[in-house]
Design an enzyme around this catalytic site. Structure first.
Site, PDB file in Angstrom:
ATOM      1  N   ALA A  15       0.847  -1.199   0.000  1.00  0.00           N
ATOM      2  CA  ALA A  15       0.000   0.000   0.000  1.00  0.00           C
ATOM      3  C   ALA A  15       0.881   1.248   0.000  1.00  0.00           C
ATOM      4  O   ALA A  15       0.589   2.242  -0.692  1.00  0.00           O
ATOM      5  CB  ALA A  15      -0.911  -0.006   1.218  1.00  0.00           C
ATOM      6  N   ARG A  67      10.761  -5.476   5.579  1.00  0.00           N
ATOM      7  CA  ARG A  67      11.735  -6.202   6.404  1.00  0.00           C
ATOM      8  C   ARG A  67      11.246  -6.332   7.839  1.00  0.00           C
ATOM      9  O   ARG A  67      11.412  -7.363   8.484  1.00  0.00           O
ATOM     10  CB  ARG A  67      13.093  -5.483   6.363  1.00  0.00           C
ATOM     11  CG  ARG A  67      13.840  -5.688   5.047  1.00  0.00           C
ATOM     12  CD  ARG A  67      15.235  -5.093   5.099  1.00  0.00           C
ATOM     13  NE  ARG A  67      15.209  -3.646   5.073  1.00  0.00           N
ATOM     14  CZ  ARG A  67      15.157  -2.918   3.947  1.00  0.00           C
ATOM     15  NH1 ARG A  67      15.109  -3.511   2.779  1.00  0.00           N
ATOM     16  NH2 ARG A  67      15.143  -1.607   3.995  1.00  0.00           N
ATOM     17  N   ASP A 117       8.537   2.210  -9.463  1.00  0.00           N
ATOM     18  CA  ASP A 117       9.607   3.219  -9.503  1.00  0.00           C
ATOM     19  C   ASP A 117       9.743   3.813 -10.901  1.00  0.00           C
ATOM     20  O   ASP A 117      10.020   5.003 -11.074  1.00  0.00           O
ATOM     21  CB  ASP A 117      10.959   2.610  -9.109  1.00  0.00           C
ATOM     22  CG  ASP A 117      11.084   2.392  -7.614  1.00  0.00           C
ATOM     23  OD1 ASP A 117      10.190   2.851  -6.878  1.00  0.00           O
ATOM     24  OD2 ASP A 117      12.068   1.756  -7.199  1.00  0.00           O
TER      25      ASP A 117
HETATM   26  C1  LIG Z   1      20.439  22.587  -0.842  1.00  0.00           C
HETATM   27  C2  LIG Z   1      20.814  21.205  -0.984  1.00  0.00           C
HETATM   28  C3  LIG Z   1      19.820  20.350  -0.338  1.00  0.00           C
HETATM   29  C4  LIG Z   1      20.340  18.974  -0.344  1.00  0.00           C
HETATM   30  C5  LIG Z   1      19.304  18.089   0.195  1.00  0.00           C
HETATM   31  C6  LIG Z   1      19.753  16.698   0.053  1.00  0.00           C
HETATM   32  C7  LIG Z   1      18.756  15.893   0.760  1.00  0.00           C
HETATM   33  C8  LIG Z   1      19.037  14.463   0.586  1.00  0.00           C
HETATM   34  C9  LIG Z   1      17.992  13.799   1.365  1.00  0.00           C
HETATM   35  C10 LIG Z   1      17.839  12.567   1.394  1.00  0.00           C
HETATM   36  C11 LIG Z   1      18.640  11.672   0.627  1.00  0.00           C
HETATM   37  C12 LIG Z   1      18.254  10.332   1.035  1.00  0.00           C
HETATM   38  C13 LIG Z   1      18.940   9.397   0.146  1.00  0.00           C
HETATM   39  C14 LIG Z   1      18.788   8.050   0.723  1.00  0.00           C
HETATM   40  C15 LIG Z   1      19.468   7.097  -0.137  1.00  0.00           C
HETATM   41  C16 LIG Z   1      19.346   5.731   0.433  1.00  0.00           C
HETATM   42  C17 LIG Z   1      20.005   4.833  -0.463  1.00  0.00           C
HETATM   43  C18 LIG Z   1      19.149   3.770  -0.949  1.00  0.00           C
HETATM   44  O1  LIG Z   1      19.602   2.684  -0.946  1.00  0.00           O
HETATM   45  O2  LIG Z   1      17.928   4.041  -1.452  1.00  0.00           O
HETATM   46  C19 LIG Z   1      17.208   3.021  -2.093  1.00  0.00           C
HETATM   47  C20 LIG Z   1      15.783   3.482  -2.158  1.00  0.00           C
HETATM   48  C21 LIG Z   1      14.823   2.336  -2.180  1.00  0.00           C
HETATM   49  O3  LIG Z   1      15.214   1.330  -3.068  1.00  0.00           O
HETATM   50  P1  LIG Z   1      14.378   0.007  -3.126  1.00  0.00           P
HETATM   51  O4  LIG Z   1      12.952   0.346  -3.331  1.00  0.00           O
HETATM   52  O5  LIG Z   1      15.025  -0.870  -4.109  1.00  0.00           O
HETATM   53  O6  LIG Z   1      14.616  -0.619  -1.685  1.00  0.00           O
HETATM   54  P2  LIG Z   1      13.574  -0.927  -0.528  1.00  0.00           P
HETATM   55  O7  LIG Z   1      14.359  -0.960   0.725  1.00  0.00           O
HETATM   56  O8  LIG Z   1      12.401  -0.070  -0.564  1.00  0.00           O
HETATM   57  O9  LIG Z   1      13.048  -2.378  -0.915  1.00  0.00           O
HETATM   58  C22 LIG Z   1      13.870  -3.508  -0.681  1.00  0.00           C
HETATM   59  C23 LIG Z   1      13.105  -4.783  -0.785  1.00  0.00           C
HETATM   60  O10 LIG Z   1      12.013  -4.800   0.092  1.00  0.00           O
HETATM   61  C24 LIG Z   1      10.998  -5.661  -0.423  1.00  0.00           C
HETATM   62  N1  LIG Z   1       9.728  -4.978  -0.638  1.00  0.00           N
HETATM   63  C25 LIG Z   1       9.670  -3.649  -0.891  1.00  0.00           C
HETATM   64  C26 LIG Z   1       8.450  -3.062  -1.101  1.00  0.00           C
HETATM   65  C27 LIG Z   1       7.292  -3.841  -1.065  1.00  0.00           C
HETATM   66  N2  LIG Z   1       6.089  -3.303  -1.259  1.00  0.00           N
HETATM   67  N3  LIG Z   1       7.371  -5.160  -0.803  1.00  0.00           N
HETATM   68  C28 LIG Z   1       8.577  -5.752  -0.608  1.00  0.00           C
HETATM   69  O11 LIG Z   1       8.635  -6.963  -0.389  1.00  0.00           O
HETATM   70  C29 LIG Z   1      11.493  -6.162  -1.741  1.00  0.00           C
HETATM   71  O12 LIG Z   1      12.142  -7.356  -1.573  1.00  0.00           O
HETATM   72  C30 LIG Z   1      12.462  -5.055  -2.137  1.00  0.00           C
HETATM   73  O13 LIG Z   1      13.343  -5.521  -3.096  1.00  0.00           O
HETATM   74  O14 LIG Z   1      15.773   4.328  -3.276  1.00  0.00           O
HETATM   75  C31 LIG Z   1      15.173   5.307  -3.657  1.00  0.00           C
HETATM   76  O15 LIG Z   1      15.125   5.225  -4.797  1.00  0.00           O
HETATM   77  C32 LIG Z   1      14.643   6.456  -2.838  1.00  0.00           C
HETATM   78  C33 LIG Z   1      15.610   7.568  -2.895  1.00  0.00           C
HETATM   79  C34 LIG Z   1      15.020   8.767  -2.288  1.00  0.00           C
HETATM   80  C35 LIG Z   1      15.849   9.949  -2.660  1.00  0.00           C
HETATM   81  C36 LIG Z   1      15.306  11.171  -2.009  1.00  0.00           C
HETATM   82  C37 LIG Z   1      15.461  12.312  -2.920  1.00  0.00           C
HETATM   83  C38 LIG Z   1      15.158  13.586  -2.243  1.00  0.00           C
HETATM   84  C39 LIG Z   1      16.324  14.507  -2.332  1.00  0.00           C
HETATM   85  C40 LIG Z   1      16.309  15.785  -2.324  1.00  0.00           C
HETATM   86  C41 LIG Z   1      15.121  16.615  -2.427  1.00  0.00           C
HETATM   87  C42 LIG Z   1      15.396  17.901  -1.754  1.00  0.00           C
HETATM   88  C43 LIG Z   1      14.990  19.038  -2.600  1.00  0.00           C
HETATM   89  C44 LIG Z   1      15.525  20.282  -1.992  1.00  0.00           C
HETATM   90  C45 LIG Z   1      15.178  21.451  -2.816  1.00  0.00           C
HETATM   91  C46 LIG Z   1      15.766  22.703  -2.367  1.00  0.00           C
HETATM   92  C47 LIG Z   1      15.828  22.888  -0.927  1.00  0.00           C
HETATM   93  C48 LIG Z   1      16.253  24.216  -0.495  1.00  0.00           C
HETATM   94  O1  LIP Z   2      18.897   0.344 -11.507  1.00  0.00           O
HETATM   95  P1  LIP Z   2      18.585   1.597 -10.801  1.00  0.00           P
HETATM   96  O2  LIP Z   2      17.459   2.348 -11.418  1.00  0.00           O
HETATM   97  O3  LIP Z   2      19.760   2.431 -10.547  1.00  0.00           O
HETATM   98  O4  LIP Z   2      18.089   1.158  -9.350  1.00  0.00           O
HETATM   99  C1  LIP Z   2      17.004   0.271  -9.254  1.00  0.00           C
HETATM  100  C2  LIP Z   2      15.814   0.976  -8.729  1.00  0.00           C
HETATM  101  O5  LIP Z   2      15.475   1.998  -9.583  1.00  0.00           O
HETATM  102  C3  LIP Z   2      14.683  -0.002  -8.632  1.00  0.00           C
HETATM  103  O6  LIP Z   2      13.474   0.584  -8.435  1.00  0.00           O
HETATM  104  C4  LIP Z   2      15.023  -0.932  -7.528  1.00  0.00           C
HETATM  105  O7  LIP Z   2      13.955  -1.742  -7.163  1.00  0.00           O
HETATM  106  C5  LIP Z   2      16.205  -1.735  -7.959  1.00  0.00           C
HETATM  107  O8  LIP Z   2      16.610  -2.526  -6.921  1.00  0.00           O
HETATM  108  C6  LIP Z   2      17.374  -0.912  -8.444  1.00  0.00           C
HETATM  109  O9  LIP Z   2      18.211  -0.586  -7.396  1.00  0.00           O
END
Ligand SMILES: CCCCCCCC/C=C\CCCCCCCC(=O)OC[C@H](COP(=O)(O)OP(=O)(O)OC[C@H]1O[C@@H](n2ccc(N)nc2=O)[C@H](O)[C@@H]1O)OC(=O)CCCCCCC/C=C\CCCCCCCC
Ligand code: LIP
Ligand code: MG
Length: 297
Positions: free
Chosen positions: A116, A160, A177
């Site tokens: 969800a 998890r 995604d």
């Molecule tokens: C002025 C400068 C400002 C600078 C601001 C910078 C801010 C940065 C802030 C945050 C950054 C955070 C980054 C975090 C990175 C973490 C790294 C990472 O690994 O991310 C991965 C995630 C998720 O990936 P995935 O979906 O593959 O993993 P999950 O753990 O979700 O799933 C794993 C397994 O779990 C099972 N599962 C999952 C779901 C489900 N329904 N059922 C399941 O069973 C399944 O087995 C799965 O395989 O990746 C992402 O992609 C998210 C990244 C988010 C990035 C945030 C971006 C925001 C950044 C900045 C915006 C700020 C704007 C500022 C504007 C100006 C301000 C003045």
């Molecule tokens: O390949 P990529 O786009 O950099 O990253 C991928 C993510 O976009 C995707 O949603 C996630 O489930 C995969 O595990 C992989 O990490």
């Protein structure tokens, strides 16, 4: 994305591992192949871990599948296999997980499941991107998108936490995604078209396509039992660069959006190249019959 071993992964004499010593550790998304190597690698005290089929969650790893990926790696010359070329933001995952865990607990206690959250995150991201960006409301759009895009971290934390991770959940997570990413960059393309910025519309379109290609290459490789967890600009990096540039542009910072998009376009293209090379290195040292197509035994 997968968690990498805590210590830096180094190339290891995989050929020194006997299959019986190769253990696919599960319980987290990446499967780590651990073996005791002998010879110089062992003497050096380096860790003997290699990430194997790292994008595959425990729920969708069969022993045979893990073994097939490991076999492919095992046959590749160790010096030609890169184990840790992954992007840096994943180092933030443990901290982000700690922060999101209390929220995850509350949602779970109210009967909300990870799927969800995955669906709501995508819906919110897509709606915000397609509503705010084409109107030029770049800062407001970025704030709302950032809120919803973080659901992509929360769903995994909840899966998890509850042990409710599933193959369907993993599939849904990755597939949705692509929808969220497409909406973000489509929103920007529409805005550039409206504001008659043709070159930037093209660059944003390139970011959309190359980002999707980055993900496709990895998914296809993993479908063939290979690994592809490498690259400069994985999804978190692409999102941070794109969203920070767009958000700051919405606040009036000049040149930041073109700079961010050009950077993102270049980084995505490099990542496609890195992944193609990584897959090519594996396939060139693996006899074709060891590559499995999905559905084949
Ligand atoms: C002025 C400068 C400002 C600078 C601001 C910078 C801010 C940065 C802030 C945050 C950054 C955070 C980054 C975090 C990175 C973490 C790294 C990472 O690994 O991310 C991965 C995630 C998720 O990936 P995935 O979906 O593959 O993993 P999950 O753990 O979700 O799933 C794993 C397994 O779990 C099972 N599962 C999952 C779901 C489900 N329904 N059922 C399941 O069973 C399944 O087995 C799965 O395989 O990746 C992402 O992609 C998210 C990244 C988010 C990035 C945030 C971006 C925001 C950044 C900045 C915006 C700020 C704007 C500022 C504007 C100006 C301000 C003045
Ligand atoms: O390949 P990529 O786009 O950099 O990253 C991928 C993510 O976009 C995707 O949603 C996630 O489930 C995969 O595990 C992989 O990490
Ligand atoms: Mg997720």
């Amino acid at each position: 994305m997968s968690a990498l071993p805590a210590a830096p992964a180094v190339p290891v004499a995989l050929s020194a591992m006997s299959p019986s010593r190769v253990v696919a550790e599960t319980g987290r998304k990446g499967a780590v192949v651990r073996g005791r190597a002998s010879g110089p690698a062992a003497a050096s005290g380096h860790r003997k871990d290699a990430v194997c089929s790292p994008n595959t969650h425990v729920a969708n790893i069969t022993r045979g599948r893990a073994r097939s990926a490991c076999e492919a790696l095992r046959r590749a010359p160790a010096s030609r296999v890169a184990y840790d070329q992954s992007a840096m933001l994943k180092l933030l995952r443990p901290a982000v997980t700690r922060i999101l865990t209390p929220l995850g607990r509350v949602l779970v206690s109210r009967g909300i499941g990870p799927n969800a959250v995955t669906a709501a995150g995508t819906l919110g991201t897509a709606a915000a991107a397609l509503f705010f960006y084409p109107r030029g409301q770049l800062f407001a759009g970025t704030m709302v998108i950032t809120f919803f895009v973080l659901a992509d971290l929360l769903d995994g934390v909840m899966a998890r936490m509850t042990g409710e991770g599933s193959t369907w959940g993993a599939f849904l997570d990755s597939t949705l995604d692509r929808v969220g990413d497409a909406a973000i960059f489509s929103g920007l393309v529409l805005w550039f078209i409206v504001s008659e910025e043709r070159v930037l519309a093209g660059v944003a379109l390139f970011c959309l396509v190359s980002g999707a290609l980055v993900s496709y290459v990895k998914a296809r490789a993993e479908g063939l039992g290979l690994t592809c967890d490498v690259g400069l600009a994985e999804r978190p990096e692409r999102l941070v660069v794109g969203l920070v540039a767009t958000g700051l542009s919405g606040l009036g910072v000049p040149y930041i959006l073109p700079a961010g998009l050009w950077l993102l376009a270049a980084a995505s293209a490099v990542t496609v190249g890195q992944r193609l090379l990584h897959v090519h290195r594996q396939t060139s040292s693996v006899p074709p019959r060891t590559l499995r197509r999905p559905g084949e035994p």
